[in-house]
Design a protein around this motif. Structure first.
Motif, PDB file in Angstrom:
ATOM      1  N   TRP A  77      -6.278   0.704  -2.534  1.00 62.21           N
ATOM      2  CA  TRP A  77      -6.496  -0.295  -1.469  1.00 62.21           C
ATOM      3  C   TRP A  77      -7.143  -1.552  -2.052  1.00 62.21           C
ATOM      4  O   TRP A  77      -6.750  -2.678  -1.743  1.00 62.21           O
ATOM      5  N   ASN A  97      -4.749  -5.923   2.500  1.00 59.75           N
ATOM      6  CA  ASN A  97      -6.209  -5.976   2.303  1.00 59.75           C
ATOM      7  C   ASN A  97      -6.594  -7.409   1.971  1.00 59.75           C
ATOM      8  O   ASN A  97      -6.170  -7.926   0.927  1.00 59.75           O
ATOM      9  N   SER A 143       1.604   4.284  -3.128  1.00 58.06           N
ATOM     10  CA  SER A 143       0.947   5.572  -2.873  1.00 58.06           C
ATOM     11  C   SER A 143       1.948   6.531  -2.236  1.00 58.06           C
ATOM     12  O   SER A 143       3.064   6.644  -2.733  1.00 58.06           O
ATOM     13  N   ALA A 156       0.846  -1.199   0.000  1.00 56.48           N
ATOM     14  CA  ALA A 156       0.000   0.000   0.000  1.00 56.48           C
ATOM     15  C   ALA A 156       0.881   1.249   0.000  1.00 56.48           C
ATOM     16  O   ALA A 156       0.602   2.229  -0.696  1.00 56.48           O
ATOM     17  N   ALA A 189      -3.437  -3.141  -2.999  1.00 57.88           N
ATOM     18  CA  ALA A 189      -3.131  -3.680  -1.666  1.00 57.88           C
ATOM     19  C   ALA A 189      -3.669  -5.090  -1.448  1.00 57.88           C
ATOM     20  O   ALA A 189      -3.515  -5.684  -0.373  1.00 57.88           O
TER      21      ALA A 189
END
Ligand SMILES: Cc1cc2nc3c(=O)[nH]c(=O)nc-3n(C[C@H](O)[C@H](O)[C@H](O)COP(=O)(O)OP(=O)(O)OC[C@H]3O[C@@H](n4cnc5c(N)ncnc54)[C@H](O)[C@@H]3O)c2cc1C
Length: 471
Positions: free
Chosen positions: A316, A328, A274, A270, A320
């Protein structure tokens, strides 16, 4: 035990110490392993390891030349050339040797974290899911196999013995002093292998080198690595390499007090996809250089508990969920907090950063990603290890902390695991292997080569060199 004399003593019963001891015993030396912990299953990093064999994230069987190239790319030529060659030339051999001893090592497709390639793993493999599940798994089994084999061959492991000091005579290491049951014992040896496993659990040493606030990072490891070997080696004139870098992962902030949330899930994928911001709402690290690099940067913040990952719900859901240890849905399933918000003001309030600063950070970042100008951001954003994505509503954020698995720097050695003095010459009788050693990993790129391969290869080299030197 007092007054015992043997050919070789290993300090520490992890992979490095047991490998050195067993190999030396096979080559005819009398050996003892001294282990500080008295429990039959010493709780060390080897015990709880995930057990993935790799060399700078590459398959150990790729061949020496390609592995040398991989280590040099990963460390940006920081690693010492002789150690690079030792690892590259012995990585596949040590796997074969371990299998001959009865260690179970298999290709695990679930561990295919490099472009679909299945890595060799100590089996049964640990699940890379929340919490620790080491009982009966690869690391635990491997320690048992190596110990049994050593004892079968007449080697010994003495538990509850804490080595305190190396003993020198005319520049040669001739033994050591150790505490046992409140008494000090002296052991004589022609060779001593320091294999006590790094200093990730020594808060004072971490404060001097790794982070200004060691109580605000997560030791993502056992408490066994207290840096005794580095201290003892330094006391007898050993050279210590740069020690500021460590191998680790980005963990959810709740991992500081919730054991379900370490060593997995980590938040790596993640974060690298990002941005990571500090308490001022600004980026402070090139997220594209990967999770180990980011984790080191988090630890070095004035307040290491001020970092948060900010991303879109889309990242996400789509990024992720990928990789071998996707956060996730593991994060929220295990008590971690995913902050969600339709606007950035809500996110800024919840992660406690100034709203205007966070909005500006995201606007600059998005503009750079859209115009393919991420190399003009401050700090620069690269895509060395992960692609940059635009961050858009609805937003998410995760408060994170630095998870320190093991330190990278330490005792300087040569390719035969001889400990080097300040003048670069070997200290006769003294060897070191595993996480207590330096010179292979770290540097400005915080290059990570692999804790398992470092422990096994250097352990093997130390045992063989001690046997050779004794002739
Ligand atoms: C959760 C986790 C996952 C990991 N996953 C991977 C992976 O998948 N791949 C990979 O390459 N690496 C991985 N690693 C790293 C790797 O497992 C370690 O780097 C390696 O096992 C270290 O071995 P070692 O023998 O150097 O040290 P250790 O296993 O830490 O053993 C050192 C021993 O020395 C003893 N000792 C310390 N001080 C003294 C003293 N004064 N006297 C006597 N004894 C002493 C300690 O009690 C301990 O038993 C992982 C680590 C962790 C924690």
């Amino acid at each position: 035990m007092d007054g015992e004399n043997v050919d070789l003593i290993c300090i520490g019963a992890g992979f490095a110490g047991l490998t050195a001891a067993l190999r030396a015993r096979q080559l005819g030396l009398s050996v003892i392993v001294l282990e500080r912990q008295s429990e039959p299953k010493q709780y060390n990093n080897s015990r709880i390891t995930t057990g993935v064999f790799h060399v700078a994230s590459n398959d150990v069987r790729l061949g020496p030349e390609k592995l040398i190239e991989a280590i040099n790319i990963e460390t940006q030529n920081y690693a010492k050339p002789d150690l690079v060659r030792a690892i590259a030339e012995n990585a596949a051999r040590v796997v074969d040797w371990l299998k001959e001893q009865g260690v179970s090592i298999e290709h695990e497709t679930s561990m295919a974290y490099v472009a679909g390639r299945a890595h060799l793993v100590l089996t049964p493999a640990r699940a890379m899911r929340a919490g620790l599940d080491w009982h009966g798994k690869g690391g635990d089994r491997t320690l048992g196999v190596l110990e049994d084999k050593l004892i079968d061959l007449g080697g010994r492991i003495l538990r509850g013995v804490e080595v305190a000091k190396l003993v020198m005579a005319e520049g040669v290491c001739v033994g050591l002093d150790a505490r046992h049951d409140g008494h000090m014992l002296r052991f004589g040896a022609k060779a001593v292998v320091v294999a006590d496993g790094g200093f990730q659990a020594n808060l004072a040493m971490l404060k001097d080198t790794v982070t200004p606030q060691p109580d605000r990072i997560k030791v993502r490891a056992t408490p066994s690595g207290t840096g005794d070997g580095i201290r003892m080696a330094r006391d007898v004139g050993a050279r210590i390499t740069e020690v500021g870098a460590f191998y680790g992962h980005i963990q959810a902030r709740e991992a500081m007090h919730d054991d379900r949330l370490w060593p997995y899930p980590n938040i790596d994928i993640a974060a690298t996809g990002s941005i990571v911001v500090d308490g001022s709402g600004n980026r402070f690290v090139d997220e594209g250089r990967g999770a180990v690099f980011i984790t080191n940067a988090i630890a070095k913040l004035a307040d290491p508990l001020s970092a948060s990952v900010v991303l879109s719900r889309k990242i996400w859901d789509e990024v992720a969920t990928q990789g071998v240890s996707p956060p996730n849905p593991e994060l929220t399933k295990n008590g971690g907090v995913l902050i969600e918000g339709a606007d950035l003001a809500t996110i800024a309030r919840t992660i406690d950063v100034p709203g205007a600063a966070l909005a500006a950070t995201i606007a600059n970042y998005n503009a750079a990603v859209k115009s393919r100008a991420i190399d003009r951001l401050t700090p620069i954003r690269t895509e060395k290890k992960a692609k940059a994505h635009v961050i858009e509503a609805p937003y998410c954020a995760i408060k994170v902390c630095a998870g320190v698995t093991n330190t990278m720097g330490g005792i300087d050695i040569d390719a035969d695991a001889h400990v080097l003095a300040d003048d670069g010459k070997p200290i006769p009788g003294l060897y070191a292997a595993g996480s207590t050693t330096g010179g292979l990993e770290g540097g400005p790129n915080v290059g990570y080569v692999g804790g398992i391969v470092k422990a096994f290869v250097l352990g093997l080299c130390a045992g063989e060199a001690a046997a050779r030197d004794s002739r």
